[in-house]
Motif scaffolding. Structure first.
Motif: not given
Length: 182
Positions: A55-59, A75-78, A81-85
């Motif tokens: 997820x980190x790699x994708x984000x 962007x960081x807030x998104x 909210x949107x990734x499993x980080x």
């Protein structure tokens, strides 16, 4: 021969131990990834972070330094909210701060790798620990690197995090003497 005990029986941890941990890397993008993941791990277990690595790699677009340096708070807030980080906003903001600091170091030293590896004359430190309990959580060198990085505006780079980071990128080889991956 055996292996280090810390990975336990979890396949993800064993694979990381066997293929990445203490293996020298000179690739700025991989080094940035490890710095980010080690900073995210602060206060948590490494297995939690490894499970979130994809997820980190994708984000963060495979830890593209320039891309990460241009992220804004929205962007960081998104991403939060949107990734499993790890959902700690300051840790996510450190990705941007550290990417910006790396870009400055690259201008000055040619690469982040050169800056880091110069601390040990480009030669990994190979320790001879017989037991995992002997491995320190930090050293004078990790404390020095931590202070230097903080002066350059890096975040989540305390001495313990930096020692783990040094292991992660192979600046330090802390496989116990009986480990076949030594």
């Amino acid at each position: 021969m055996s292996t280090c005990l810390w990975p336990g029986s979890k396949q993800l941890m064993q694979t990381y131990h066997d293929k990445e941990w203490c293996v020298p890397s000179y690739d700025d993008q991989y080094i940035f990834e490890m710095l980010t993941l080690e900073g995210a791990q602060s206060g948590l277990s490494w297995s939690i972070v490894l499970r979130k690595r994809d997820s980190y790699q994708e984000a963060f677009r495979n830890f593209d330094i320039k891309y990460c340096s241009q992220l804004n708070d929205k962007d960081l807030t998104a991403i939060k909210e949107q990734f499993n980080v790890i959902k700690h906003l300051a840790k996510l903001q450190s990705v941007r701060a550290n990417a910006l600091a790396i870009l400055d170091i690259q201008k000055e030293f040619g690469s982040f790798s050169n800056f880091l590896w110069e601390y040990i004359n480009f030669e990994p430190i190979v320790n001879n620990w017989e037991k995992e309990e002997s491995i320190p959580s930090h050293t004078d060198l990790s404390t020095r690197i931590s202070k230097d990085l903080k002066k350059r505006n890096f975040k989540f780079v305390g001495p313990v995090t930096i020692y783990s980071f040094m292991q992660a990128i192979g600046m330090v080889n802390d496989h116990i003497t009986t480990c076949r991956y030594r």
